[in-house]
Scaffold this active site. Structure first.
Site, PDB file in Angstrom:
ATOM      1  N   ASP A 136       0.809  -1.230   0.000  1.00  0.00           N
ATOM      2  CA  ASP A 136       0.000   0.000   0.000  1.00  0.00           C
ATOM      3  C   ASP A 136       0.839   1.276   0.000  1.00  0.00           C
ATOM      4  O   ASP A 136       0.327   2.354  -0.306  1.00  0.00           O
ATOM      5  CB  ASP A 136      -0.901   0.041   1.247  1.00  0.00           C
ATOM      6  CG  ASP A 136      -1.769  -1.189   1.368  1.00  0.00           C
ATOM      7  OD1 ASP A 136      -2.194  -1.511   2.499  1.00  0.00           O
ATOM      8  OD2 ASP A 136      -1.986  -1.845   0.337  1.00  0.00           O
ATOM      9  N   ARG A 153     -17.510  -2.927 -17.649  1.00  0.00           N
ATOM     10  CA  ARG A 153     -17.081  -4.186 -17.030  1.00  0.00           C
ATOM     11  C   ARG A 153     -16.090  -3.828 -15.931  1.00  0.00           C
ATOM     12  O   ARG A 153     -15.387  -2.823 -16.032  1.00  0.00           O
ATOM     13  CB  ARG A 153     -16.388  -5.102 -18.057  1.00  0.00           C
ATOM     14  CG  ARG A 153     -17.316  -5.643 -19.144  1.00  0.00           C
ATOM     15  CD  ARG A 153     -18.280  -6.663 -18.612  1.00  0.00           C
ATOM     16  NE  ARG A 153     -19.049  -7.304 -19.682  1.00  0.00           N
ATOM     17  CZ  ARG A 153     -20.184  -6.813 -20.183  1.00  0.00           C
ATOM     18  NH1 ARG A 153     -20.672  -5.660 -19.688  1.00  0.00           N
ATOM     19  NH2 ARG A 153     -20.839  -7.441 -21.139  1.00  0.00           N
TER      20      ARG A 153
END
Ligand code: F6P
Length: 369
Positions: free
Chosen positions: A150, A287
């Site tokens: 992260d 999508r």
């Protein structure tokens, strides 16, 4: 600084795994053994000391050089890790039969003493290094190594694992341009990063995404729609939208899938939410692809291998110099020591005026604001 004669150290890996962990482990073991120290590995964070009976081969395993030969390029961690079982908030069954958070740090300190461990190298993110800081304050000699894909740990320019995650995410997003264009669709890609948008920001800009949604900038779906419709009008009938798992709408909340006692809430669903809203507002086919744990795997990039080896060797040098309660940190061009308390004080989120944000805006990227 009080110099303690070190004879035996332990290393553990905590929190989400990240490419580079095994490179750190190897650097710590080889550096320590070359100083005549013994090195042991604690299994699965601190579980190997707190629940030794769960490990038939022992929760504390000897780490001779032979054990770490050839692991630098391997993803994951040979010691195992855990995202739960925080010694400060250990879920213990109470009289009511329900799990209650219990502080087991004193028991942990006794286990270090019983095993004659003189010092610990704790490799982890904000959670694990927060625990390491408490152990240091209670008298254990500890040096931390900043790990997380992260990159949300403060006081270090970068954490190992991040470069590999961003590189892989960029490759994945690159692949989506052709299918998006062929079908004139909006492809939404959700990436990890918890409450910081670093992975989404850097992989999104690098792969020329049109929209990047990060936790630091709550989004307005109509601004996103505007960007997509402008592209349509310009003839680009497709768009790429990168969504951090911690992204949220203006006035809205994080997309959370679960919350268990003793564990951080689990984020998920942000990408699908955005894909659905884009379809509803623009009518365009959308999508969603969730990269998820693909970003935690794979062999570490050269950058991550090198920074991991540098961090591991620096952690052992710090112990040899008598340092305690610090974390090794990248402060280019060197690796420095910063107090663990400072490093775990706040999460490093994306500054809204940082150069990468400014670059993205100059290149026409929409942040949904
Ligand atoms: O902190 C690293 C990380 O990959 C986060 O980006 C993500 O939200 C979390 O771990 C997922 O945790 P788990 O592996 O327990 O699902």
């Amino acid at each position: 600084m009080k110099r303690l004669t070190i004879k035996r150290i332990a290393i553990n890996t905590g929190g989400g795994d990240a490419p580079g962990l095994n490179a750190v482990i190897r650097a710590v073991v080889v550096s320590a053994v070359n100083r005549g120290w013994e090195c042991y590995g604690i299994r699965d964070g601190y579980n190997g000391l707190l629940e030794p009976k769960k490990y038939p081969e022992g929760g504390l395993i000897p780490l001779p050089k032979s054990k770490v030969r050839g692991i630098t390029h391997l993803g994951g961690t040979i010691l195992g890790t855990t995202n739960k079982g925080n010694p400060l908030q250990w879920p213990m069954k109470g009289k009511d039969g329900k799990p209650h958070e219990t502080d087991r740090t004193d028991e942990l300190l006794k286990a270090f003493k019983k095993n004659k461990i003189d010092a610990l190298v704790a490799v982890g993110g904000d959670g694990s290094l927060g625990i390491a800081n408490v152990l240091a304050q209670k008298g254990l000699r500890v040096v931390g190594v900043p790990k997380t894909i992260d990159n949300d740990l403060d006081k270090t320019v970068i954490t190992f694992g991040f470069d590999t995650a961003v590189s892989f995410a960029t490759t994945c997003i690159d692949r989506l341009h052709t299918t998006a264009e062929s079908h004139q669709r909006v492809m939404v890609v959700e990436v990890m990063g918890r409450y910081a948008g670093w992975i989404a920001l850097e992989s999104g800009v690098s792969s020329t995404a049109d929209v990047i949604l990060i936790p630091e900038i709550p989004y307005d779906i109509h601004k996103i729609a505007e960007k997509i419709e402008d592209r349509d009008k310009s003839g680009a009938k497709f768009s790429i939208v990168v969504v951090a798992e911690g992204a949220k709408p203006k006035g809205g909340s994080f997309s959370v899938v679960s919350k268990e006692i003793g564990r951080a809430e689990k984020l998920g669903g942000a990408g699908e939410r955005v894909a659905k809203e884009i379809h509803e507002v623009t009518g365009k086919e959308t999508r969603c692809v969730v990269l998820g744990h693909l970003l935690r795997g794979g062999t570490p990039t050269t950058f991550d291998r090198l920074i991991s080896l540098r961090f591991g060797a620096a952690a052992v040098r710090a112990l040899a110099e008598g340092q305690n309660g610090i974390m090794v940190a990248l402060d280019p061009p060197t690796v420095r020591y910063v107090p663990l308390a400072d490093a775990t004080h706040r999460m490093k989120t994306v500054p809204l005026d940082c150069d990468i944000i400014l670059t993205a805006r100059d290149l026409g990227v929409s942040f949904g604001d």
